[in-house]
Enzyme design. Structure first.
Site, PDB file in Angstrom:
ATOM      1  N   ASN A  87     -20.910  11.935  -1.398  1.00 25.75           N
ATOM      2  CA  ASN A  87     -20.700  10.505  -1.584  1.00 25.75           C
ATOM      3  C   ASN A  87     -21.639  10.055  -2.705  1.00 25.75           C
ATOM      4  OD1 ASN A  87     -20.645   7.631  -1.267  1.00 25.75           O
ATOM      5  ND2 ASN A  87     -20.088   7.886   0.884  1.00 25.75           N
ATOM      6  N   PRO A  88     -21.118   9.308  -3.691  1.00 20.49           N
ATOM      7  CA  PRO A  88     -22.036   8.864  -4.752  1.00 20.49           C
ATOM      8  C   PRO A  88     -23.093   7.893  -4.232  1.00 20.49           C
ATOM      9  CG  PRO A  88     -19.813   7.998  -5.117  1.00 20.49           C
ATOM     10  CD  PRO A  88     -19.730   8.893  -3.945  1.00 20.49           C
ATOM     11  N   HIS A  93      -6.076   8.266  11.774  1.00 21.32           N
ATOM     12  CA  HIS A  93      -5.634   6.860  11.763  1.00 21.32           C
ATOM     13  C   HIS A  93      -4.172   6.708  11.361  1.00 21.32           C
ATOM     14  CE1 HIS A  93     -10.131   5.612  11.268  1.00 21.32           C
ATOM     15  NE2 HIS A  93      -9.830   5.992  12.495  1.00 21.32           N
ATOM     16  N   THR A 146     -16.892   8.607   2.929  1.00 24.82           N
ATOM     17  CA  THR A 146     -16.755   7.613   4.000  1.00 24.82           C
ATOM     18  C   THR A 146     -18.080   6.905   4.243  1.00 24.82           C
ATOM     19  OG1 THR A 146     -16.113   7.220   6.315  1.00 24.82           O
ATOM     20  CG2 THR A 146     -17.176   9.337   5.825  1.00 24.82           C
ATOM     21  N   ASN A 201      -7.946   8.642   6.319  1.00 25.09           N
ATOM     22  CA  ASN A 201      -7.038   8.066   5.332  1.00 25.09           C
ATOM     23  C   ASN A 201      -5.591   8.135   5.819  1.00 25.09           C
ATOM     24  OD1 ASN A 201      -9.335   7.797   3.805  1.00 25.09           O
ATOM     25  ND2 ASN A 201      -8.947   9.634   2.573  1.00 25.09           N
ATOM     26  N   VAL A 202      -4.811   7.201   5.336  1.00 27.64           N
ATOM     27  CA  VAL A 202      -3.406   7.111   5.760  1.00 27.64           C
ATOM     28  C   VAL A 202      -2.476   7.330   4.561  1.00 27.64           C
ATOM     29  CG1 VAL A 202      -3.927   5.565   7.695  1.00 27.64           C
ATOM     30  CG2 VAL A 202      -3.479   4.571   5.437  1.00 27.64           C
ATOM     31  N   ASP A 203      -3.054   7.895   3.468  1.00 28.31           N
ATOM     32  CA  ASP A 203      -2.300   8.004   2.205  1.00 28.31           C
ATOM     33  C   ASP A 203      -1.539   9.319   2.038  1.00 28.31           C
ATOM     34  OD1 ASP A 203      -5.527   8.393   0.525  1.00 28.31           O
ATOM     35  OD2 ASP A 203      -4.280   9.929   1.478  1.00 28.31           O
ATOM     36  N   ALA A 233     -16.208  12.664  -5.209  1.00 30.16           N
ATOM     37  CA  ALA A 233     -15.626  13.852  -4.563  1.00 30.16           C
ATOM     38  C   ALA A 233     -14.885  14.742  -5.551  1.00 30.16           C
ATOM     39  CB  ALA A 233     -14.669  13.392  -3.466  1.00 30.16           C
ATOM     40  N   ARG A 236       0.839  -1.216   0.000  1.00 31.49           N
ATOM     41  CA  ARG A 236       0.000   0.000   0.000  1.00 31.49           C
ATOM     42  C   ARG A 236       0.868   1.258   0.000  1.00 31.49           C
ATOM     43  NH1 ARG A 236      -4.180  -0.622   4.765  1.00 31.49           N
ATOM     44  NH2 ARG A 236      -4.766   1.461   4.083  1.00 31.49           N
TER      45      ARG A 236
HETATM   46  C1  BV8 Z   1     -10.933   2.049  19.045  1.00 32.87           C
HETATM   47  C2  BV8 Z   1      -5.952   2.581   9.473  1.00 32.87           C
HETATM   48  C3  BV8 Z   1     -10.899   1.847  21.398  1.00 32.87           C
HETATM   49  C4  BV8 Z   1      -5.298   1.283   9.148  1.00 32.87           C
HETATM   50  C5  BV8 Z   1      -8.272   2.081  10.056  1.00 32.87           C
HETATM   51  C6  BV8 Z   1     -14.830  -4.744  18.679  1.00 32.87           C
HETATM   52  C7  BV8 Z   1     -13.515  -4.899  19.091  1.00 32.87           C
HETATM   53  C8  BV8 Z   1     -12.596  -3.846  19.014  1.00 32.87           C
HETATM   54  C9  BV8 Z   1     -13.004  -2.624  18.530  1.00 32.87           C
HETATM   55  C10 BV8 Z   1     -14.312  -2.494  18.116  1.00 32.87           C
HETATM   56  C11 BV8 Z   1     -15.228  -3.523  18.176  1.00 32.87           C
HETATM   57  N1  BV8 Z   1     -16.421  -3.061  17.693  1.00 32.87           N
HETATM   58  C12 BV8 Z   1     -16.283  -1.775  17.318  1.00 32.87           C
HETATM   59  C13 BV8 Z   1     -15.019  -1.410  17.580  1.00 32.87           C
HETATM   60  C14 BV8 Z   1     -14.443  -0.130  17.362  1.00 32.87           C
HETATM   61  C15 BV8 Z   1     -13.690  -0.205  16.031  1.00 32.87           C
HETATM   62  C16 BV8 Z   1     -14.711  -0.091  14.906  1.00 32.87           C
HETATM   63  O1  BV8 Z   1     -15.254   0.972  14.697  1.00 32.87           O
HETATM   64  N2  BV8 Z   1     -14.968  -1.212  14.206  1.00 32.87           N
HETATM   65  C17 BV8 Z   1     -15.924  -1.178  13.114  1.00 32.87           C
HETATM   66  C18 BV8 Z   1     -15.517  -2.212  12.053  1.00 32.87           C
HETATM   67  C19 BV8 Z   1     -17.312  -1.462  13.660  1.00 32.87           C
HETATM   68  N3  BV8 Z   1     -12.795   0.912  16.047  1.00 32.87           N
HETATM   69  C20 BV8 Z   1     -11.556   0.759  16.507  1.00 32.87           C
HETATM   70  O2  BV8 Z   1     -11.066  -0.324  16.832  1.00 32.87           O
HETATM   71  C21 BV8 Z   1     -10.772   2.051  16.656  1.00 32.87           C
HETATM   72  N4  BV8 Z   1     -10.163   2.093  17.934  1.00 32.87           N
HETATM   73  O3  BV8 Z   1     -12.125   2.003  19.030  1.00 32.87           O
HETATM   74  O4  BV8 Z   1     -10.166   2.062  20.197  1.00 32.87           O
HETATM   75  C22 BV8 Z   1     -10.911   0.374  21.638  1.00 32.87           C
HETATM   76  C23 BV8 Z   1      -9.758  -0.229  22.137  1.00 32.87           C
HETATM   77  C24 BV8 Z   1      -9.782  -1.610  22.389  1.00 32.87           C
HETATM   78  C25 BV8 Z   1     -10.945  -2.367  22.138  1.00 32.87           C
HETATM   79  C26 BV8 Z   1     -12.089  -1.732  21.627  1.00 32.87           C
HETATM   80  C27 BV8 Z   1     -12.071  -0.368  21.360  1.00 32.87           C
HETATM   81  C28 BV8 Z   1      -9.679   2.125  15.604  1.00 32.87           C
HETATM   82  C29 BV8 Z   1     -10.310   2.264  14.224  1.00 32.87           C
HETATM   83  C30 BV8 Z   1      -9.231   2.607  13.191  1.00 32.87           C
HETATM   84  C31 BV8 Z   1      -8.931   1.404  12.328  1.00 32.87           C
HETATM   85  N5  BV8 Z   1      -7.961   1.792  11.292  1.00 32.87           N
HETATM   86  N6  BV8 Z   1      -7.372   2.515   9.163  1.00 32.87           N
HETATM   87  C32 BV8 Z   1      -5.329   0.977   7.671  1.00 32.87           C
HETATM   88  O5  BV8 Z   1      -5.698   1.854   6.863  1.00 32.87           O
HETATM   89  O6  BV8 Z   1      -4.968  -0.152   7.326  1.00 32.87           O
HETATM   90  S1  BV8 Z   1      -9.870   1.924   9.584  1.00 32.87           S
HETATM   91  C33 BV8 Z   1      -9.998   2.126   7.909  1.00 32.87           C
HETATM   92  O7  BV8 Z   1     -11.263   1.654   7.579  1.00 32.87           O
HETATM   93  C34 BV8 Z   1     -10.016   3.554   7.433  1.00 32.87           C
HETATM   94  O8  BV8 Z   1      -9.097   4.362   8.112  1.00 32.87           O
HETATM   95  C35 BV8 Z   1     -11.432   3.975   7.616  1.00 32.87           C
HETATM   96  O9  BV8 Z   1     -11.642   4.490   8.901  1.00 32.87           O
HETATM   97  C36 BV8 Z   1     -12.148   2.678   7.479  1.00 32.87           C
HETATM   98  C37 BV8 Z   1     -12.736   2.556   6.089  1.00 32.87           C
HETATM   99  O10 BV8 Z   1     -13.796   3.387   6.059  1.00 32.87           O
HETATM  100  P1  BV8 Z   1     -13.985   4.430   4.871  1.00 32.87           P
HETATM  101  O11 BV8 Z   1     -12.870   5.388   4.848  1.00 32.87           O
HETATM  102  O12 BV8 Z   1     -15.353   4.943   5.057  1.00 32.87           O
HETATM  103  O13 BV8 Z   1     -13.858   3.605   3.537  1.00 32.87           O
HETATM  104  P2  BV8 Z   1     -14.929   2.593   2.912  1.00 32.87           P
HETATM  105  O14 BV8 Z   1     -14.272   1.857   1.812  1.00 32.87           O
HETATM  106  O15 BV8 Z   1     -15.575   1.848   4.024  1.00 32.87           O
HETATM  107  O16 BV8 Z   1     -16.039   3.558   2.276  1.00 32.87           O
HETATM  108  C38 BV8 Z   1     -15.676   4.346   1.166  1.00 32.87           C
HETATM  109  C39 BV8 Z   1     -16.825   5.304   0.970  1.00 32.87           C
HETATM  110  O17 BV8 Z   1     -16.460   6.179  -0.082  1.00 32.87           O
HETATM  111  C40 BV8 Z   1     -18.108   4.613   0.563  1.00 32.87           C
HETATM  112  O18 BV8 Z   1     -19.189   5.192   1.244  1.00 32.87           O
HETATM  113  C41 BV8 Z   1     -18.206   4.913  -0.944  1.00 32.87           C
HETATM  114  O19 BV8 Z   1     -19.548   5.065  -1.359  1.00 32.87           O
HETATM  115  C42 BV8 Z   1     -17.496   6.231  -1.018  1.00 32.87           C
HETATM  116  N7  BV8 Z   1     -16.865   6.525  -2.305  1.00 32.87           N
HETATM  117  C43 BV8 Z   1     -16.346   5.660  -3.206  1.00 32.87           C
HETATM  118  N8  BV8 Z   1     -15.821   6.373  -4.239  1.00 32.87           N
HETATM  119  C44 BV8 Z   1     -15.999   7.686  -3.965  1.00 32.87           C
HETATM  120  C45 BV8 Z   1     -16.658   7.793  -2.729  1.00 32.87           C
HETATM  121  N9  BV8 Z   1     -16.972   8.968  -2.161  1.00 32.87           N
HETATM  122  C46 BV8 Z   1     -16.642  10.092  -2.846  1.00 32.87           C
HETATM  123  N10 BV8 Z   1     -16.006  10.076  -4.036  1.00 32.87           N
HETATM  124  C47 BV8 Z   1     -15.672   8.906  -4.622  1.00 32.87           C
HETATM  125  N11 BV8 Z   1     -15.037   8.898  -5.809  1.00 32.87           N
END
Ligand code: BV8
Length: 256
Positions: A217-218, A122, A192, A105-107, A235, A73
């Protein structure tokens, strides 16, 4: 893709905004060629299970696999450029009295596009740190055993300086974003799915604070029903259209 129509009320609200707060996700980088996570075909998660790659447990189980995935990546984002959406956000920052951009984003593309009031919730692919001490490491040599490089100070594996699931977000960055959410009068949520917490809580916090909530967002997301406006376009098209509608006369030094 033709230019979306921007409602006069939305253009006026942006032009007259006191404090614009923006949250971006993978979608804002899609037009730069960076795969998003959830998009079914191209999404990173379609091919890989994030919980098998983006967690401390995954790294402990298979450090090579996780290191290689991030190295792939890092290489990918090193060869892409910000798109018109990133540049439009930098243009908005130059035109409003107060501004903050929080990205998931991390890019590194927002910084490359000139965004200054920026928090990386992140972390960043471009930074590597010791997995034990947390110290950032500027250079490393890939060992010939195929495992991740090791910290020269303590011998622990190096890892990407990104926030994995189950890891806490950088405190200062999150606090700055949470403060902006409560104080902004316009919040743009761009690219997002708004499903990863605590970042996904920011738009609702802004809404509770009385901000105008705008989704770019589309596709429809879990946030859409709470948004006051939605610009259903990519976007790279929607954000320049928002800038042109809000500031029709202004031509920024960068031309956007
Ligand atoms: C935390 C970095 C406290 C790394 C990322 C059970 C156990 C443990 C934790 C949890 C649990 N349940 C819930 C949690 C909390 C968890 C969480 O939220 N889980 C989710 C899955 C439910 N969160 C965490 O763990 C966070 N820390 O809570 O700490 C804690 C401590 C201990 C125990 C519990 C809690 C840490 C979260 C950070 C994770 N790191 N990234 C890496 O990149 O590899 S997450 C990563 O995924 C991204 O950073 C981003 O946040 C996420 C992806 O989401 P999006 O960016 O929205 O991307 P996606 O593809 O999903 O969507 C794209 C969108 O764009 C779509 O809507 C699409 O329609 C749109 N799109 C497409 N094309 C376009 C467009 N829009 C505009 N223009 C276009 N052209």
């Amino acid at each position: 893709m033709n230019t979306p129509t921007i409602a006069d009320e939305l253009a006026a609200a942006l032009a007259g905004a006191r404090f614009v707060f923006v949250l971006t996700g993978a979608g804002v980088s899609a037009e730069s060629g960076v795969p998003t996570f959830r998009d079914a075909q191209t999404g990173l998660w379609a091919k890989f299970d994030p919980l098998e790659l983006a967690t401390p447990g995954a790294f402990a189980r298979d450090p090579k696999r996780v290191w290689d995935w991030y190295a792939w990546r890092r290489e990918l984002v090193a060869n892409v450029a910000p798109n018109a959406g990133h540049h439009a956000l930098a243009a908005i920052e130059r035109r409003v009295p107060a501004f903050l951009l929080a990205t998931q984003n991390v890019d590194g593309l927002h910084a490359k596009a000139g965004s200054q009031a920026l928090v990386e919730l992140h972390g960043s692919l471009s930074r590597v740190k010791c997995s034990r001490e947390g110290t950032i490491v500027a250079t490393w040599t890939a060992p010939d055993d195929g495992l991740p490089p090791r910290c020269v100070a303590c011998g622990a594996f190096l890892r990407p300086d990104v926030v994995w699931f189950e890891e806490m977000l950088p405190e200062a960055a999150l606090a700055r974003a949470e403060d902006a959410a409560t104080r902004c009068d316009v919040m743009l949520v761009v690219g997002t799915a708004a499903e990863v917490y605590p970042a996904a809580a920011l738009p609702l916090s802004a809404k509770r604070g009385g901000a105008l909530l705008v989704e770019v967002n589309p596709n429809v997301t879990t946030l859409s029903s709470a948004a006051d406006f939605a610009v259903r376009a990519p976007a790279g098209v929607a954000l320049p259209a928002l800038v042109a509608a809000a500031w029709p006369e202004a031509v920024d030094r960068s031309g956007t």
